[in-house]
Design an enzyme around this catalytic site. Structure first.
Site, short mmCIF file in Angstrom:
data_model
loop_
_atom_site.label_atom_id
_atom_site.label_comp_id
_atom_site.label_asym_id
_atom_site.label_seq_id
_atom_site.Cartn_x
_atom_site.Cartn_y
_atom_site.Cartn_z
N GLY A 46 -0.95 -8.24 -10.55
CA GLY A 46 -2.03 -7.34 -10.01
C GLY A 46 -1.25 -6.57 -9.09
O GLY A 46 -0.27 -7.17 -8.27
N GLN A 51 -0.45 -1.28 -1.71
CA GLN A 51 0.94 -2.05 -1.69
C GLN A 51 2.15 -1.17 -2.14
O GLN A 51 3.42 -1.66 -1.79
CB GLN A 51 0.72 -3.26 -2.61
N CYS A 89 1.38 -13.43 -3.14
CA CYS A 89 1.16 -11.91 -2.91
C CYS A 89 2.61 -11.35 -2.90
O CYS A 89 3.50 -11.66 -2.16
CB CYS A 89 0.71 -11.73 -1.79
N LEU A 90 2.53 -10.21 -3.58
CA LEU A 90 3.80 -9.14 -3.59
C LEU A 90 4.19 -8.83 -2.15
O LEU A 90 5.12 -8.31 -2.13
CB LEU A 90 3.79 -8.37 -4.64
N HIS A 132 -8.46 -10.65 -5.27
CA HIS A 132 -7.39 -10.69 -4.63
C HIS A 132 -7.01 -9.17 -4.25
O HIS A 132 -6.70 -8.67 -3.19
CB HIS A 132 -6.16 -11.56 -5.23
N GLU A 133 -7.18 -8.33 -5.69
CA GLU A 133 -6.68 -7.18 -5.53
C GLU A 133 -7.46 -6.22 -4.63
O GLU A 133 -7.19 -5.10 -3.93
CB GLU A 133 -6.23 -6.45 -6.77
N HIS A 136 -7.10 -6.31 -1.06
CA HIS A 136 -6.12 -5.46 -0.77
C HIS A 136 -6.67 -4.12 -0.22
O HIS A 136 -6.17 -3.51 0.75
CB HIS A 136 -5.09 -5.40 -1.83
ZN ZN Z 1 -1.39 -9.43 -3.11
#
Ligand code: ZN
Length: 165
Positions: A46, A51, A89-90, A132-133, A136
Site C-alpha cells: 500500500g 509518501q 512502513c515504507l 494503515h494507509e 497516512h
Molecule cells: Zn506506511
C-alpha cells in the site's frame, strides 16, 4: 510520472494531513498510476500520496494481486473486535516492525478513478492495510499508534541506523 522516491520519516510531508481531491482529472489519474508503480517497485502492499510528497487524499493498495485506488477514502464503520498484527512502513526503515491494534473489520467509502463513489468491506490484511494507509492521509504513522515502549524501540533502531556514516 513514474516510479517516485518514497519520502521517509522525519520528512514533514509524511507528518501533515492531506487535502481531499476536488476534481478527478488527468493529473489524479497519472498520480494513481505512479503510486501503483512506486508501490510495486518498493515493494509494498500500500502507499499514500503524501509518501511521494503529494498532499492529496489518494491511496493505493494491493493485497490480492489487483491494485485498488481509493480517492478521499473514509472509514464509515469499524468492528468493535480488534486484532494485533505486526506492521512495517515504507516511510520508516525496513527493520522496524511494530505490533499495532486495528479494527478487525471495516467498511470504507471512497471514489474510484472515474469519480464513482463505492464502498468496500474488508477484513484481515486488507482491513489492516487500509487503516494503515488512511492513517497516512492524516499524517499518522505506526510509531504514533505504538505503545511507548515499542515507539522508543523503533526510534532507537532508526537513530542507530541514521548515525552510521
Ligand atoms: Zn506506511
Amino acid at each position: 510520472m513514474a516510479i517516485l522516491p518514497i519520502r521517509k520519516y522525519p520528512d514533514p510531508v509524511v507528518r501533515e494531513a492531506t487535502r481531499p481531491v476536488e476534481r478527478i482529472d488527468k493529473e489524479i489519474k497519472a498520480l494513481a498510476k505512479s503510486m501503483i508503480e512506486t508501490m510495486y517497485d518498493a515493494p509494498g502492499v500500500g502507499l499514500a500520496a503524501n509518501q511521494i510528497g503529494v498532499q492529496k487524499s489518494v491511496i493505493v493498495i494491493d493485497i490480492d494481486e489487483k491494485p485498488h485506488t481509493l480517492i478521499n477514502p473514509d472509514i464509515v464503520w469499524k468492528s468493535e473486535e480488534t486484532e494485533v498484527g505486526e506492521e512495517g512502513c515504507l516511510s520508516l526503515i525496513p527493520e522496524v516492525h511494530i505490533p499495532i491494534e486495528r479494527a478487525a473489520k471495516i467498511k470504507v467509502s471512497a471514489l474510484d478513478k472515474r469519480g464513482r463513489l463505492f464502498e468496500m468491506t474488508a477484513d484481515g490484511l486488507l482491513a489492516r492495510a487500509l487503516q494503515h494507509e488512511i492513517d497516512h492521509l492524516q499524517g499518522v504513522l505506526i510509531i504514533d499508534r505504538a505503545t511507548d515502549e515499542e515507539r522508543k524501540k523503533a526510534l532507537r533502531q532508526m537513530a542507530v541506523l541514521f548515525s552510521v556514516p
